[in-house]
Design an enzyme around this catalytic site. Structure first.
Site, PDB file in Angstrom:
ATOM      1  N   LYS A   1      -5.639 -54.962  -9.468  1.00 55.23           N
ATOM      2  CA  LYS A   1      -4.463 -54.099  -9.340  1.00 55.23           C
ATOM      3  C   LYS A   1      -4.465 -53.491  -7.945  1.00 55.23           C
ATOM      4  O   LYS A   1      -5.291 -52.644  -7.620  1.00 55.23           O
ATOM      5  CB  LYS A   1      -4.465 -52.967 -10.364  1.00 55.23           C
ATOM      6  CG  LYS A   1      -3.104 -52.270 -10.359  1.00 55.23           C
ATOM      7  CD  LYS A   1      -3.126 -50.863 -10.904  1.00 55.23           C
ATOM      8  CE  LYS A   1      -3.469 -49.811  -9.889  1.00 55.23           C
ATOM      9  NZ  LYS A   1      -2.545 -49.666  -8.744  1.00 55.23           N
TER      10      LYS A   1
ATOM     11  N   CYS B   1     -11.633 -44.044   4.881  1.00 48.93           N
ATOM     12  CA  CYS B   1     -12.706 -43.325   4.180  1.00 48.93           C
ATOM     13  C   CYS B   1     -13.810 -42.960   5.160  1.00 48.93           C
ATOM     14  O   CYS B   1     -14.545 -42.006   4.947  1.00 48.93           O
ATOM     15  CB  CYS B   1     -13.246 -44.172   3.045  1.00 48.93           C
ATOM     16  SG  CYS B   1     -13.651 -45.835   3.542  1.00 48.93           S
TER      17      CYS B   1
ATOM     18  N   GLU C   1     -11.778 -33.687   1.984  1.00 55.11           N
ATOM     19  CA  GLU C   1     -11.153 -34.824   2.657  1.00 55.11           C
ATOM     20  C   GLU C   1      -9.655 -34.576   2.817  1.00 55.11           C
ATOM     21  O   GLU C   1      -8.966 -34.292   1.836  1.00 55.11           O
ATOM     22  CB  GLU C   1     -11.384 -36.085   1.817  1.00 55.11           C
ATOM     23  CG  GLU C   1     -10.972 -37.356   2.514  1.00 55.11           C
ATOM     24  CD  GLU C   1     -11.222 -38.598   1.663  1.00 55.11           C
ATOM     25  OE1 GLU C   1     -10.945 -38.563   0.450  1.00 55.11           O
ATOM     26  OE2 GLU C   1     -11.688 -39.607   2.226  1.00 55.11           O
TER      27      GLU C   1
ATOM     28  N   GLU D   1     -16.433 -46.715  -4.897  1.00 50.27           N
ATOM     29  CA  GLU D   1     -16.472 -46.402  -3.458  1.00 50.27           C
ATOM     30  C   GLU D   1     -15.404 -45.359  -3.217  1.00 50.27           C
ATOM     31  O   GLU D   1     -14.217 -45.635  -3.398  1.00 50.27           O
ATOM     32  CB  GLU D   1     -16.174 -47.653  -2.622  1.00 50.27           C
ATOM     33  CG  GLU D   1     -17.205 -48.752  -2.736  1.00 50.27           C
ATOM     34  CD  GLU D   1     -18.556 -48.373  -2.166  1.00 50.27           C
ATOM     35  OE1 GLU D   1     -18.643 -47.370  -1.427  1.00 50.27           O
ATOM     36  OE2 GLU D   1     -19.533 -49.057  -2.484  1.00 50.27           O
TER      37      GLU D   1
HETATM   38  P1  NAD Z   1      -6.425 -43.125  -5.321  1.00 48.84           P
HETATM   39  O1  NAD Z   1      -7.677 -42.741  -6.011  1.00 48.84           O
HETATM   40  O2  NAD Z   1      -5.238 -42.272  -5.473  1.00 48.84           O
HETATM   41  O3  NAD Z   1      -5.969 -44.582  -5.813  1.00 48.84           O
HETATM   42  C1  NAD Z   1      -6.824 -45.703  -5.727  1.00 48.84           C
HETATM   43  C2  NAD Z   1      -6.390 -46.721  -6.755  1.00 48.84           C
HETATM   44  O4  NAD Z   1      -6.632 -46.193  -8.054  1.00 48.84           O
HETATM   45  C3  NAD Z   1      -4.908 -47.087  -6.703  1.00 48.84           C
HETATM   46  O5  NAD Z   1      -4.759 -48.451  -6.948  1.00 48.84           O
HETATM   47  C4  NAD Z   1      -4.330 -46.275  -7.849  1.00 48.84           C
HETATM   48  O6  NAD Z   1      -3.153 -46.824  -8.402  1.00 48.84           O
HETATM   49  C5  NAD Z   1      -5.471 -46.336  -8.851  1.00 48.84           C
HETATM   50  N1  NAD Z   1      -5.453 -45.282  -9.860  1.00 48.84           N
HETATM   51  C6  NAD Z   1      -4.881 -44.048  -9.800  1.00 48.84           C
HETATM   52  N2  NAD Z   1      -5.064 -43.390 -10.958  1.00 48.84           N
HETATM   53  C7  NAD Z   1      -5.768 -44.205 -11.765  1.00 48.84           C
HETATM   54  C8  NAD Z   1      -6.278 -44.087 -13.086  1.00 48.84           C
HETATM   55  N3  NAD Z   1      -6.087 -42.992 -13.817  1.00 48.84           N
HETATM   56  N4  NAD Z   1      -6.990 -45.116 -13.592  1.00 48.84           N
HETATM   57  C9  NAD Z   1      -7.217 -46.228 -12.883  1.00 48.84           C
HETATM   58  N5  NAD Z   1      -6.735 -46.410 -11.623  1.00 48.84           N
HETATM   59  C10 NAD Z   1      -6.030 -45.410 -11.071  1.00 48.84           C
HETATM   60  O7  NAD Z   1      -6.821 -43.345  -3.796  1.00 48.84           O
HETATM   61  P2  NAD Z   1      -5.875 -43.785  -2.592  1.00 48.84           P
HETATM   62  O8  NAD Z   1      -5.013 -42.625  -2.233  1.00 48.84           O
HETATM   63  O9  NAD Z   1      -5.232 -45.106  -2.863  1.00 48.84           O
HETATM   64  O10 NAD Z   1      -6.963 -44.038  -1.437  1.00 48.84           O
HETATM   65  C11 NAD Z   1      -7.482 -43.009  -0.675  1.00 48.84           C
HETATM   66  C12 NAD Z   1      -8.879 -42.658  -1.136  1.00 48.84           C
HETATM   67  O11 NAD Z   1      -9.690 -43.811  -1.168  1.00 48.84           O
HETATM   68  C13 NAD Z   1      -9.572 -41.710  -0.186  1.00 48.84           C
HETATM   69  O12 NAD Z   1     -10.270 -40.733  -0.921  1.00 48.84           O
HETATM   70  C14 NAD Z   1     -10.540 -42.604   0.562  1.00 48.84           C
HETATM   71  O13 NAD Z   1     -11.657 -41.948   1.102  1.00 48.84           O
HETATM   72  C15 NAD Z   1     -10.909 -43.581  -0.493  1.00 48.84           C
HETATM   73  N6  NAD Z   1     -11.424 -44.818   0.088  1.00 48.84           N
HETATM   74  C16 NAD Z   1     -12.756 -45.087  -0.031  1.00 48.84           C
HETATM   75  C17 NAD Z   1     -13.286 -46.237   0.528  1.00 48.84           C
HETATM   76  C18 NAD Z   1     -14.759 -46.543   0.389  1.00 48.84           C
HETATM   77  O14 NAD Z   1     -15.120 -47.703   0.454  1.00 48.84           O
HETATM   78  N7  NAD Z   1     -15.601 -45.566   0.196  1.00 48.84           N
HETATM   79  C19 NAD Z   1     -12.456 -47.125   1.202  1.00 48.84           C
HETATM   80  C20 NAD Z   1     -11.098 -46.827   1.307  1.00 48.84           C
HETATM   81  C21 NAD Z   1     -10.591 -45.672   0.731  1.00 48.84           C
END
Ligand code: NAD
Length: 497
Positions: A176, A285, A386, A251
């Site tokens: 997804k 991130c 963050e 992650e």
């Molecule tokens: P997010 O947590 O809002 O969403 C990530 C994914 O999770 C999306 O596909 C979203 O649709 C899905 N999601 C949301 N609610 C969910 C639920 N209840 N159940 C299952 N899936 C759900 O994050 P974002 O805004 O897309 O990305 C930004 C975040 O990601 C930042 O905190 C960043 O630091 C982190 N990030 C971490 C890494 C790493 O490798 N450590 C890499 C990139 C981004």
């Protein structure tokens, strides 16, 4: 021009969501540029995708790993041919500048070639048995159907970190993509299919997290879950997976510190600070969101950093002259605004930026000015939480030990950087900074795909993407004993005489 409709990919067929709903993917730099219409899926769509993946697994797991790897190798070649086209699509849906989206596609290419090589390795061990005429070895086995949930900031690289190792190990996948950036996952999977990936081995279900992501995590047919995103959502994903004893790789966020010592090459550190803080509009991130400055160089560094931030050309990433694109959506703009207000209330000093850019060329997009806060104290929220935007905090310190203490004084532990010409300090930083990644004389961003990627504390739960760590997640170890003595031999009991 009519908007292109994208459907879910389930069992090799393009199908509409059973919910009957769709959503629009819009360019964050230009609200009039609609990139595509995508399916807003629900639990029934996920269920169909998991069933298709389970069916495909029956044959995919028996396909020799070197053959699976050849498909990845061809995928790398196809992505290379389409690099420019896919980078432009990515800039349209995600906003980051073209040089960075080319880098994002390149990361998928690198991962394809690296994981293709694993098809002829996937090493296990052979080891002597304690008994005579008995052979012992360990082999890597695929896990089964893997569920994958991706964020929007690396729309092709992160799905490739998940899909390619899973595939070479013999798993099938339901992915997804983030709702803001589904097209790049479609492009990635199109390359896989054009390289000969059999139907049903990768399935795409698009939609919002609670509707289409949560059912992947809870589905009993999904044997392992790989999630990249915020710590807030990661906690829910981890708890659901744990309740079903499901392996789950998380992650998550970061609050990454760059330490600049008084003996550092300041020109180099400035280049690193600008790239680390404002590259990808601060939405990495691994973004440099705290710069820790030795008090002897703090004033000069601050002045020069502010000048560099002010000189950055912000705009639509499709323009080759632009250095920083928009934020992904209005919600992220609101978050940046909120944290700037919090920082000011806490007593941090706004040096530049601090507000959205809205006039003229900016009126159709989600733009925010490159922002620098001075006089930040380590305990302030702007130094702890963050932001995920182009907002960087400057914190002064008196000596190396204090810098390490400040760097470590947060809940996250993803990336860190030290700028110094003192080799003793460099080695102490490598040892003492609590993070999954430490750079010396380079910014906090810039991971390469063949090294482990991930963090400690609330950034991750101990798994790694990239490198061989990914193979450890997408396989389980099986120990195999072959007794060719033709008699019952009891381990720990018979002496082998
Ligand atoms: P997010 O947590 O809002 O969403 C990530 C994914 O999770 C999306 O596909 C979203 O649709 C899905 N999601 C949301 N609610 C969910 C639920 N209840 N159940 C299952 N899936 C759900 O994050 P974002 O805004 O897309 O990305 C930004 C975040 O990601 C930042 O905190 C960043 O630091 C982190 N990030 C971490 C890494 C790493 O490798 N450590 C890499 C990139 C981004």
């Amino acid at each position: 021009m009519s908007t292109k409709l994208y459907k879910n990919l389930i069992g090799g067929e393009w199908v509409t969501a059973r919910t009957g709903k769709t959503f629009l993917n819009v360019n964050p730099a230009d609200s009039e540029d609609v990139v595509g219409e995508f399916q807003s899926s629900g639990a029934d769509d996920v269920d169909a995708a998991v069933k298709a993946a389970a069916e495909a697994w029956k044959t995919w797991r028996l396909t020799p790993a070197p053959k699976r790897a050849e498909i990845l190798y061809r995928t790398g070649e196809i992505l290379t041919e389409r690099k420019e086209e896919y980078a432009r699509d990515m800039t349209r849906e995600m906003g980051k500048v073209l040089s960075e989206t080319r880098g994002d596609v390149q990361e998928a290419i690198d991962t394809a070639y690296y994981m293709a090589g694993e098809g002829r390795r996937l090493f296990g061990q052979t080891t002597p048995s304690e008994l005579k005429n008995k052979f012992a070895m360990s082999v890597r086995m695929p896990v089964g159907v893997c569920g994958m949930i991706a964020p929007w900031n690396f729309p092709m690289a992160i799905p490739s970190w998940k899909l390619f190792p899973a595939l070479v190990c013999g798993n099938t996948c339901v992915i997804k993509p983030a709702e803001d950036t589904p097209l790049s996952t479609f492009n990635l999977v199109q390359a896989l299919m054009d390289a000969g990936l059999p139907e049903g081995v990768v399935n795409i279900v698009t939609g919002y997290g609670p509707d289409a992501g949560a059912p992947i995590v809870s589905h009993p047919g999904v044997r392992a879950v790989s999630f990249t995103g915020s710590s807030e959502v990661g906690r829910m994903v981890g708890q659901t997976a744990a309740a079903n004893f499901k392996p789950c790789s998380l992650e998550m966020g970061g609050k990454n510190a760059m330490i600049v010592m008084d003996d550092a090459n300041l020109d180099l550190a400035l280049d690193g600070a600008v790239w680390g803080a404002f590259g990808t509009t601060g939405q990495r991130c691994t973004a440099t969101s705290r710069i820790l400055l030795h008090k002897k160089i703090a004033a000069e560094f601050t002045k020069r950093l502010v000048a560099r931030a002010d000189a950055l050309k912000v705009g639509n990433g499709l323009d080759e002259h632009v250095q920083m694109g928009p934020q992904i959506n209005q919600q992220q703009i609101e978050t940046s605004i909120k944290y700037c207000e919090i920082a000011k209330k806490e007593g941090a000093k706004l040096q530049t930026g601090g507000a959205p850019l809205e006039d003229g060329v900016y009126d159709k997009g989600h733009f925010f000015a490159p922002t620098v806060f001075g006089q930040v104290k380590p305990a302030m929220r702007i130094a702890q939480e963050e932001v995920f935007g182009p907002v960087v905090s400057l914190i002064e310190f008196a000596d190396f030990d204090e810098a390490v203490e400040i760097a470590n004084g947060i809940q996250y532990g993803l990336s860190t950087a030290l700028y110094s010409r003192d080799v003793n300090q460099a080695f102490r930083a490598m040892r003492d900074l609590e993070a999954g990644i430490t750079y010396v004389n380079a910014p906090t961003i810039g991971a390469e795909v063949h090294l482990p990627f991930g963090g400690v504390k609330q950034t991750g739960n101990g798994h790694r993407e990239g490198g061989t760590g990914a193979l450890d997640f997408y396989t389980t170890w099986k120990s195999v004993y072959v007794d060719y003595s033709d008699k019952l031999q009891r381990a720990q009991i018979d002496t082998g005489e």
